[in-house]
Design a protein around this motif. Structure first.
Motif, PDB file in Angstrom:
ATOM      1  N   UNK A  42      15.486  15.358 -24.219  1.00 33.98           N
ATOM      2  CA  UNK A  42      16.054  14.121 -23.698  1.00 33.98           C
ATOM      3  C   UNK A  42      15.957  14.130 -22.177  1.00 33.98           C
ATOM      4  N   UNK A  43      15.924  12.924 -21.613  1.00 38.53           N
ATOM      5  CA  UNK A  43      15.756  12.754 -20.174  1.00 38.53           C
ATOM      6  C   UNK A  43      16.915  11.926 -19.628  1.00 38.53           C
ATOM      7  N   UNK A  44      17.693  12.476 -18.689  1.00 42.20           N
ATOM      8  CA  UNK A  44      18.733  11.657 -18.047  1.00 42.20           C
ATOM      9  C   UNK A  44      18.059  10.518 -17.277  1.00 42.20           C
ATOM     10  N   UNK A  45      18.528   9.304 -17.508  1.00 48.19           N
ATOM     11  CA  UNK A  45      17.883   8.173 -16.847  1.00 48.19           C
ATOM     12  C   UNK A  45      18.066   8.205 -15.337  1.00 48.19           C
ATOM     13  N   UNK A  46      19.169   8.820 -14.875  1.00 46.27           N
ATOM     14  CA  UNK A  46      19.360   8.907 -13.429  1.00 46.27           C
ATOM     15  C   UNK A  46      18.926  10.261 -12.877  1.00 46.27           C
ATOM     16  N   UNK A  47      18.326  11.092 -13.738  1.00 45.05           N
ATOM     17  CA  UNK A  47      17.766  12.392 -13.326  1.00 45.05           C
ATOM     18  C   UNK A  47      18.789  13.283 -12.642  1.00 45.05           C
ATOM     19  N   UNK A  63      17.303   9.118 -22.506  1.00 43.57           N
ATOM     20  CA  UNK A  63      16.175   8.722 -23.342  1.00 43.57           C
ATOM     21  C   UNK A  63      15.848   9.912 -24.234  1.00 43.57           C
ATOM     22  N   UNK A  64      15.905   9.722 -25.540  1.00 47.64           N
ATOM     23  CA  UNK A  64      15.694  10.821 -26.482  1.00 47.64           C
ATOM     24  C   UNK A  64      14.234  10.934 -26.870  1.00 47.64           C
ATOM     25  N   UNK A  65      13.802  12.162 -27.168  1.00 49.36           N
ATOM     26  CA  UNK A  65      12.427  12.424 -27.556  1.00 49.36           C
ATOM     27  C   UNK A  65      12.356  13.306 -28.782  1.00 49.36           C
ATOM     28  N   UNK A  66      11.294  14.094 -28.918  1.00 46.33           N
ATOM     29  CA  UNK A  66      11.104  14.925 -30.106  1.00 46.33           C
ATOM     30  C   UNK A  66      12.093  16.094 -30.166  1.00 46.33           C
ATOM     31  N   UNK A  67      12.116  16.711 -31.339  1.00 44.10           N
ATOM     32  CA  UNK A  67      12.864  17.952 -31.521  1.00 44.10           C
ATOM     33  C   UNK A  67      11.982  19.120 -31.091  1.00 44.10           C
ATOM     34  N   UNK A  68      12.595  20.079 -30.403  1.00 42.94           N
ATOM     35  CA  UNK A  68      11.874  21.252 -29.920  1.00 42.94           C
ATOM     36  C   UNK A  68      12.549  22.492 -30.499  1.00 42.94           C
ATOM     37  N   UNK A  69      11.800  23.244 -31.289  1.00 46.29           N
ATOM     38  CA  UNK A  69      12.294  24.491 -31.881  1.00 46.29           C
ATOM     39  C   UNK A  69      11.629  25.652 -31.160  1.00 46.29           C
ATOM     40  N   UNK A 128       7.027  21.493 -31.862  1.00 42.40           N
ATOM     41  CA  UNK A 128       7.571  20.186 -31.507  1.00 42.40           C
ATOM     42  C   UNK A 128       7.398  19.258 -32.702  1.00 42.40           C
ATOM     43  N   UNK A 129       8.472  18.553 -33.075  1.00 44.48           N
ATOM     44  CA  UNK A 129       8.442  17.633 -34.211  1.00 44.48           C
ATOM     45  C   UNK A 129       9.050  16.304 -33.812  1.00 44.48           C
ATOM     46  N   UNK A 130       8.315  15.208 -33.994  1.00 48.20           N
ATOM     47  CA  UNK A 130       8.888  13.893 -33.687  1.00 48.20           C
ATOM     48  C   UNK A 130      10.089  13.601 -34.569  1.00 48.20           C
ATOM     49  N   UNK A 153       9.970  32.932 -37.188  1.00 46.01           N
ATOM     50  CA  UNK A 153       9.824  31.847 -38.156  1.00 46.01           C
ATOM     51  C   UNK A 153      10.398  30.574 -37.532  1.00 46.01           C
ATOM     52  N   UNK A 154       9.562  29.549 -37.428  1.00 38.72           N
ATOM     53  CA  UNK A 154       9.979  28.277 -36.843  1.00 38.72           C
ATOM     54  C   UNK A 154      10.028  27.218 -37.935  1.00 38.72           C
ATOM     55  N   UNK A 155      11.212  26.917 -38.457  1.00 32.96           N
ATOM     56  CA  UNK A 155      11.312  25.918 -39.525  1.00 32.96           C
ATOM     57  C   UNK A 155      11.291  24.494 -38.969  1.00 32.96           C
ATOM     58  N   UNK A 156      11.073  23.525 -39.843  1.00 35.66           N
ATOM     59  CA  UNK A 156      11.173  22.131 -39.430  1.00 35.66           C
ATOM     60  C   UNK A 156      12.636  21.795 -39.176  1.00 35.66           C
ATOM     61  N   UNK A 157      12.902  20.748 -38.392  1.00 36.39           N
ATOM     62  CA  UNK A 157      14.300  20.386 -38.118  1.00 36.39           C
ATOM     63  C   UNK A 157      15.010  19.730 -39.301  1.00 36.39           C
ATOM     64  N   UNK A 158      14.292  19.419 -40.403  1.00 37.08           N
ATOM     65  CA  UNK A 158      14.938  18.725 -41.529  1.00 37.08           C
ATOM     66  C   UNK A 158      14.384  19.203 -42.852  1.00 37.08           C
TER      67      UNK A 158
END
Length: 651
Positions: free
Chosen positions: A474-479, A492-498, A514-516, A646-651
Motif C-alpha cells: 500500500x502507498x500513503x497518498x501523502x507519502x 492506495x492498496x496493491x497486491x499481496x506480498x509474501x 506477489x499475488x494480485x 515455502x511461499x503459500x498463496x494468500x487465500x
C-alpha cells in the motif's frame, strides 16, 4: 580493549555515573526541583522535560548511593532531597506538574519511587514529615487512574506499591489489574508484548527488558513480604528465560540490537541483565553479565553518546534525531540510568568480583528462532555481528494499513547497522515525507517510482531457521509515515506480498512472491519489485567502496563489514543508493538494492541473497519449484545443509 580488574571495573562505572550526575547540575533550577537540559523541548513541554531531568537522573543517583551503602562524597542525597521538597511544594512556581496537568509525570513518578525505595535510609527517612506527605499527595491521583494499555500500567503499580509501604494511598484493585493484564501480554519464551495492538501480541522491542521485566520484579521488591505469594518466582522464571535470548542479541562490539523505539535510552538495554543478577534470575554467569555491561558502556562512550559538556545526547552514537519519538526531550536519554542498575549491587557481589567471560556471540556461531517475536537470529564469532530477521511483530494494529516505521517494519536488524531513518519524527510526519522504505525492505514501485509499505504484516510461519510473513502493499497518498504507527488518512492498496527467509551465518535467503488481490488483477499489474539489503555507514568522500555489476552489489562499511546483495532468481539489476544524514551510525550511508527488469510476474518466486559480514561470504545454491499452489525455494548451504522456504498463496 585494555584489561581491567573487577575492582577497576566497578570504580569505572562509579566514575561514569558521578560524571553524568555532576554534569546536569548546572542546568537545574536553584531549588533542584527541575533539571532543564538544553535542547529542543519534547511534545510534553519544558516543565515536563524538567521533571524528567530530575527523575531520571535521580534514578541513577539512587542506584549509585544504594550500592555505596550511603557513602556520598557528592551529596547526592542532600541535592535530590532539596529537589523533592521544592518539587512537591504547591506554592512553588517551579513545582512538579500534577498528573492531570502532564500525563508524562506518571512515567517519572515511577523512577522517583524506585530511587526513594533504594535510598530510603539516606533520603526518605530523613525528609521532613511535611515533604513526605506532600510527595504522597502528589502520587495519590495515580490511584484508580485508567492507565494506557502498555508498560505504563507498571508506573501505577510501582508508585502505589511505594505509597503502600510509606503510608500513602493505594488500591488493591489497581495492583490486581496490573498483574492480570501483564499476564495477558506474556507471549511465552520469556517475551512480553508491550500491550496489545488490535487485540494481538505484536509489540516487541527493548521495552521487554527495560520495562516489562524490570518493573514487575521491582514491584515485588518494593512490596517485600506484602507481594502476592508466588509472584516473585513467576517473574523471576520469565526473566531467566528471556535472558537466554537477550544474551544472543548483544554484538561483540558491545552494541545492543538497533531496533524499536526509544533507542536514545542506549545503556538501558542492560536493565534486564542487571535485574537478572540482582534477583538471581539469570542464566548468565556473573562474569558474562559484567562483560556485556562493560562492552556496552565502552561502545557508547567510544561513539560520542555524551557531548563536550558531559551530557547524554538525543541520538544513538552522535546526536541524531531520526531515531526519536515525539515524546523525546532533552532529558529522555537519562533513562540510560537503568543501565547503571548494577551499581545497586554491593562491591562484593559476584557480578563485580568474578573474572570476565566471553559474550555469547564470541563463543561460536549460532542460529536461533525466537517464536514469540517471530525473529530468526544469527551470530557469527568471526565478525561479532548479531543479525535478526523479522517476520513477527511490527507494533501496529493489524486491522489498519500503516506507513512503515523503519525501526519496526524492516525485514532485518543488527548490532552493527542501523535502519535508514531520514527526517525528524519529533517535528511531525511531514519531516519524513520522503521516507520510502529502502534498506532491508521488499517493496513494489508504482508508476511514479514510489515504494510500497509493509505494515501491518501477518506472520505465516516460523520453523527452525526459516520464517514467512505476508502483507498487502500500500502507498500513503501523502507519502508520510506516522512515528506512533497510527493509520494515515488514505492509502492506495496493491497486491499481496509474501516473503520468506532462511538464515544461516552472515547470509539471509529472501524469497518473494506477489499475488494480485482477487478481482484487482489489472489494477495490480505493472509494478517493479525492489529488494533492499543492509544499509551501512560509509566514510566521507565522493562515494562508498562499492561494486554493482549485473545482479550483485557490495558496499564496504566504515567498520570493515561488507553489505552484499545478489539476485539468485528474477532480480537481475543491482545498484547502490547513497544517503546523507539518514542513519544513526554515520553521517553518510549506502544501501545495495536489487530490482526486476520487468514488471513483477504474479505467482513467481523471486530470490535475493543478502549478506552482512566479511568480504568473502560463501553463498548458497538456490533451486525453485512448486507444490500445488505453493512456491518452494530450496536452499543448499555450503557444507551440505539444506533449508526449504515455502511461499503459500494468500487465500
Amino acid at each position: 580493549m585494555a584489561y581491567r580488574t573487577p575492582a577497576q571495573d566497578r570504580a569505572r562505572w562509579e566514575r561514569v555515573a558521578d560524571r553524568l550526575l555532576l554534569a546536569v547540575r548546572p542546568y537545574a533550577t536553584d531549588d533542584h526541583a527541575l533539571v532543564q537540559l538544553p535542547g529542543t523541548p519534547s511534545l510534553n513541554g519544558p516543565l515536563s522535560d524538567g521533571l524528567e531531568g530530575f527523575a531520571r537522573t535521580f534514578l541513577l543517583a539512587g542506584f549509585r548511593l544504594a550500592g555505596a551503602g550511603g557513602h556520598d562524597p557528592n551529596d547526592v542525597a542532600g541535592w535530590y532531597a532539596a529537589g523533592l521538597a521544592a518539587g512537591t511544594d504547591p506554592h512553588n512556581p517551579g513545582r512538579w506538574p500534577t498528573f492531570t496537568e502532564c500525563n508524562q509525570a506518571k512515567v517519572e513518578a515511577a523512577s522517583i519511587a524506585i530511587a526513594l525505595h533504594e535510598t530510603r535510609a539516606w533520603i526518605w527517612d530523613r525528609l521532613d514529615d511535611r515533604v513526605r506527605q506532600r510527595f504522597l499527595e502528589w502520587l495519590a491521583p495515580m490511584v484508580g487512574n485508567a492507565m494506557p494499555g502498555n508498560n505504563w500500567v507498571w508506573f501505577q503499580a510501582v508508585t502505589e506499591a511505594f505509597a503502600r509501604t510509606a503510608g500513602g494511598s493505594w488500591r488493591q484493585e489497581d495492583l490486581d489489574r496490573v498483574i492480570a493484564v501483564n499476564d495477558g501480554w506474556y507471549a511465552g519464551g520469556g517475551w512480553y508484548s508491550d500491550g496489545l495492538s488490535g487485540g494481538e501480541r505484536r509489540n516487541y522491542d527493548h521495552y521487554n527488558g527495560w520495562a516489562m521485566h524490570l518493573y514487575p520484579l521491582w514491584f515485588c521488591r518494593v512490596l517485600g513480604a506484602d507481594a502476592p505469594t508466588g509472584l516473585l518466582d513467576r517473574y523471576r522464571s520469565r526473566l531467566h528465560r528471556f535472558l537466554a535470548d537477550q544474551r544472543l542479541l548483544i554484538g561483540a562490539n558491545g552494541s545492543p540490537l538497533v531496533q524499536g523505539r526509544s533507542l536514545t535510552y542506549r545503556h538501558a538495554a542492560l536493565a534486564s541483565l542487571w535485574t537478572g543478577a540482582l534477583f538471581d534470575a539469570t542464566p548468565l554467569g556473573p562474569g558474562e553479565t559484567r562483560a556485556a555491561a562493560n562492552r556496552m558502556l565502552d561502545h557508547f562512550e567510544r561513539h560520542g553518546a555524551t557531548d563536550d559538556r558531559g551530557l547524554l545526547t538525543l541520538g544513538w552514537h552522535r546526536p541524531f534525531r531520526g531515531v526519536l519519538q515525539v515524546y523525546s526531550g532533552p532529558a529522555s536519554p537519562y533513562w540510560a540510568s537503568k543501565g547503571f542498575m548494577g551499581l545497586a549491587l554491593p562491591p562484593g557481589h559476584p557480578v563485580w568480583t568474578s573474572p570476565p567471560e566471553p559474550l555469547a556471540v564470541e563463543r561460536g556461531d549460532f542460529t536461533r528462532s525466537l517464536e514469540a517475536p517471530g525473529w530468526l537470529v544469527s551470530g557469527t564469532a568471526g565478525d561479532g555481528v548479531v543479525r535478526v530477521v523479522n517476520h513477527g511483530g511490527d507494533h501496529a494494529d493489524p486491522a489498519h494499513p500503516h506507513a512503515d516505521d523503519p525501526c519496526y517494519a524492516r525485514f532485518a536488524y543488527s548490532t552493527h547497522t542501523a535502519p535508514e531513518t531520514p527526517g525528524d519524527p519529533t517535528a511531525g510526519p511531514e519531516s519524513c515525507a520522503d521516507a520510502d522504505p529502502l534498506d532491508n525492505a521488499v517493496v513494489l514501485l508504482d508508476s511514479a517510482g514510489r515504494a510500497s509499505h509493509r505494515r501491518p504484516t501477518v506472520r505465516v510461519s516460523i520453523d527452525g531457521a526459516t520464517a514467512v510473513s505476508r502483507s498487502r502493499a500500500h502507498w500513503p497518498e501523502n507519502a508520510t509515515w506516522d512515528p506512533f504507527g497510527g493509520p494515515s488518512t488514505r492509502y492506495v492498496s496493491g497486491p499481496w506480498v509474501t516473503v520468506g527467509s532462511a538464515l544461516r551465518g552472515a547470509v539471509e535467503v529472501r524469497a518473494v512472491r506477489v499475488d494480485p488481490a482477487p478481482g484487482e488483477e489489472a489494477a495490480d499489474a505493472g509494478h517493479v519489485l525492489r529488494v533492499g539489503g543492509w544499509a551501512v555507514a560509509i566514510g566521507p568522500g565522493a562515494g562508498p567502496a562499492a561494486t554493482a555489476t549485473g545482479g550483485t552489489a557490495g558496499i564496504a562499511g566504515t567498520d570493515g563489514l561488507v553489505s552484499g546483495i545478489t539476485g539468485a532468481e528474477g532480480l537481475p539489476h543491482a545498484h547502490v543508493v547513497v544517503s546523507a544524514d539518514s542513519n544513526a551510525i554515520g553521517e553518510r550511508s549506502a544501501t545495495p538494492v536489487l530490482e526486476t527488469a520487468e514488471p513483477v510476474v504474479p505467482g513467481r518466486a523471486y530470490v535475493a541473497l543478502i549478506s552482512l559480514g566479511h568480504k568473502d561470504v560463501a553463498l548458497p545454491g538456490i533451486t525453485t519449484g512448486t507444490e500445488g499452489t505453493d512456491l518452494l525455494v530450496r536452499v543448499d548451504w555450503p557444507g551440505g545443509e539444506q533449508a526449504l522456504i515455502r511461499l503459500p498463496t494468500p487465500w
